[in-house]
Scaffold this active site. Structure first.
Site, PDB file in Angstrom:
ATOM      1  N   ASP A 134       1.119 -15.268   0.164  1.00 36.31           N
ATOM      2  CA  ASP A 134       0.176 -15.808   1.006  1.00 36.31           C
ATOM      3  C   ASP A 134      -0.909 -16.553  -0.055  1.00 36.31           C
ATOM      4  O   ASP A 134      -2.140 -16.517  -0.244  1.00 36.31           O
ATOM      5  CB  ASP A 134      -0.711 -15.375   1.532  1.00 36.31           C
ATOM      6  CG  ASP A 134      -1.324 -16.556   2.528  1.00 36.31           C
ATOM      7  OD1 ASP A 134      -1.055 -17.499   2.312  1.00 36.31           O
ATOM      8  OD2 ASP A 134      -2.143 -15.633   3.305  1.00 36.31           O
ATOM      9  N   VAL A 135      -0.258 -18.116  -0.933  1.00 38.03           N
ATOM     10  CA  VAL A 135      -1.296 -18.692  -2.113  1.00 38.03           C
ATOM     11  C   VAL A 135      -0.992 -19.705  -1.447  1.00 38.03           C
ATOM     12  O   VAL A 135      -2.511 -20.784  -2.326  1.00 38.03           O
ATOM     13  CB  VAL A 135       0.253 -18.325  -3.151  1.00 38.03           C
ATOM     14  CG1 VAL A 135       0.777 -17.708  -3.888  1.00 38.03           C
ATOM     15  CG2 VAL A 135       1.933 -19.200  -2.817  1.00 38.03           C
ATOM     16  N   LYS A 136      -0.697 -20.537  -0.594  1.00 35.93           N
ATOM     17  CA  LYS A 136      -0.817 -22.293   0.616  1.00 35.93           C
ATOM     18  C   LYS A 136      -0.617 -22.577  -0.762  1.00 35.93           C
ATOM     19  O   LYS A 136      -2.170 -24.220  -0.924  1.00 35.93           O
ATOM     20  CB  LYS A 136      -2.195 -21.938   0.916  1.00 35.93           C
ATOM     21  CG  LYS A 136      -1.953 -21.321   2.445  1.00 35.93           C
ATOM     22  CD  LYS A 136      -3.331 -20.865   3.081  1.00 35.93           C
ATOM     23  CE  LYS A 136      -3.542 -19.892   4.582  1.00 35.93           C
ATOM     24  NZ  LYS A 136      -3.539 -18.640   4.037  1.00 35.93           N
ATOM     25  N   ARG A 137       0.060 -23.101  -1.424  1.00 34.94           N
ATOM     26  CA  ARG A 137       0.440 -24.354  -3.135  1.00 34.94           C
ATOM     27  C   ARG A 137       0.681 -25.278  -2.081  1.00 34.94           C
ATOM     28  O   ARG A 137       0.807 -25.330  -1.293  1.00 34.94           O
ATOM     29  CB  ARG A 137       0.777 -23.380  -3.750  1.00 34.94           C
ATOM     30  CG  ARG A 137       0.830 -22.471  -4.524  1.00 34.94           C
ATOM     31  CD  ARG A 137      -0.698 -22.435  -5.627  1.00 34.94           C
ATOM     32  NE  ARG A 137      -1.280 -21.709  -5.598  1.00 34.94           N
ATOM     33  CZ  ARG A 137      -1.985 -20.454  -6.200  1.00 34.94           C
ATOM     34  NH1 ARG A 137      -2.789 -20.933  -4.838  1.00 34.94           N
ATOM     35  NH2 ARG A 137      -2.626 -19.899  -7.034  1.00 34.94           N
TER      36      ARG A 137
ATOM     37  N   THR B 237       3.554 -18.902   1.604  1.00 32.70           N
ATOM     38  CA  THR B 237       3.329 -20.117   2.206  1.00 32.70           C
ATOM     39  C   THR B 237       3.084 -21.320   1.396  1.00 32.70           C
ATOM     40  O   THR B 237       2.273 -21.498   0.177  1.00 32.70           O
ATOM     41  CB  THR B 237       1.826 -19.714   2.818  1.00 32.70           C
ATOM     42  OG1 THR B 237       0.444 -19.279   1.467  1.00 32.70           O
ATOM     43  CG2 THR B 237       2.636 -17.991   3.528  1.00 32.70           C
TER      44      THR B 237
END
Length: 310
Positions: free
Chosen positions: A103-106, A140
């Site tokens: 879950d890194v939302k890059r 993510t």
């Protein structure tokens, strides 16, 4: 990788992902004290405490669930030592044959986006050597920058057999400030869902689902019902179960008629279960057993809801 995720969901009969989001406040005192004795009350001490906390939870639940989702911010707050704990956690989970959703939302463009993709899903070359730095199975991704920000990730997914979960409708209260805005008569989240279909069209596995999925919060079940129809071949990662108010009955429309199509995340509801009244009898000494029971209860809740909906 989408085929592996679906196969493991079918094997465990648990469309659940455990969110490994270890705030220090969740870590029992005996774990922290042991880490501090060895490393001091330092960033390394904190990182070692959360690593040990993660390891014991993973050992307790690995046979029950198909996947885990470490949230990188919980590790980054401890600097380089925290990132090392993140890497150790990812590697350990993969050694247990768990699917790892980073879950890194890059989300960026050009070479920056390509670098994020290589670091988290692909490989980098150093002289004559090739390394997979973090090596998650899915991550993510924030779609706000459009196709320029997504294509480097989908290119890596094709090359490495990896996957993405695109933020479409998030579970937080203020998500509607942008995501619910009408564009040509439709809410923005529906337009993003259309793009998810496009981005994942040529990444469909033998299971019939695309390796490009979507994040849709459990706190908006009516929207989830709509988006399930808009994205029939996309797996939906559903945050917001438990601590944020979502429950099994809210989730039935996130699934397709085949009983697949969604995987539900619970973070502190599982990893900090021992702090809840329902699991207080386990005590801090047996926190991992409380987490295991929370997984069993969550599985039963979702399974019961899906059966009742048929």
């Amino acid at each position: 990788m989408i085929d592996k995720l679906v196969a493991k969901i079918q094997k465990t009969n648990a469309p659940i992902v455990v969110g490994l989001d270890p705030m220090l406040a969740y870590v029992p005192e005996q774990i922290k004290e042991a880490a501090y004795r060895e490393h001091g009350e330092t960033l390394k001490g904190a990182a070692e405490a959360i690593w040990e906390f993660n390891r014991r939870i993973v050992d307790a639940v690995a046979d029950l669930v198909p996947a885990v989702k470490p949230q990188i911010a919980m590790y980054e707050q401890f600097g380089i030592e925290g990132l090392m704990a993140f890497q150790k956690t990812v590697s350990y989970c993969k050694s247990k044959d768990l699917v790892v959703i980073g879950d890194v939302k890059r989300g960026d463009i050009g070479s920056t986006s390509a670098a994020y993709a290589a670091g988290h899903l692909g490989h980098v070359e150093v002289g004559g050597n090739v390394y997979a730095p973090f090596d998650e199975d899915f991550i993510t991704v924030n779609p706000y920058l459009g196709t320029d920000g997504i294509k480097p990730f989908t290119d890596i997914c094709k090359k490495e057999d990896k996957g993405l979960f695109i933020l479409v409708k998030t579970s937080n209260p203020s998500s509607g400030e942008f995501q619910d805005r009408l564009v040509d008569g439709r809410p923005l989240y529906e337009l993003v869902a259309d793009m998810v279909n496009q981005w994942g069209a040529d990444l469909t596995g033998s299971c019939g689902y695309s390796a490009v999925g979507a994040v849709v919060g459990a706190t908006y079940p009516e929207i989830g019902k709509v988006l399930r129809k808009v994205m029939p071949k996309s797996y939906i990662l559903v945050p917001g179960y438990g601590a944020q108010g979502g429950k099994g009955a809210d989730l039935v429309h996130y699934f397709n008629e085949d009983g697949l199509g969604a995987i539900v995340n619970s973070s502190r509801g599982i990893i900090a279960a021992y702090k809840q009244e329902a699991y207080a009898s386990f005590g801090a000494e047996h926190f991992e057993e409380a987490s295991r029971q929370a997984v069993l209860d969550m599985t039963a809740d979702i399974d019961g809801a899906l059966k009742s909906a048929k």
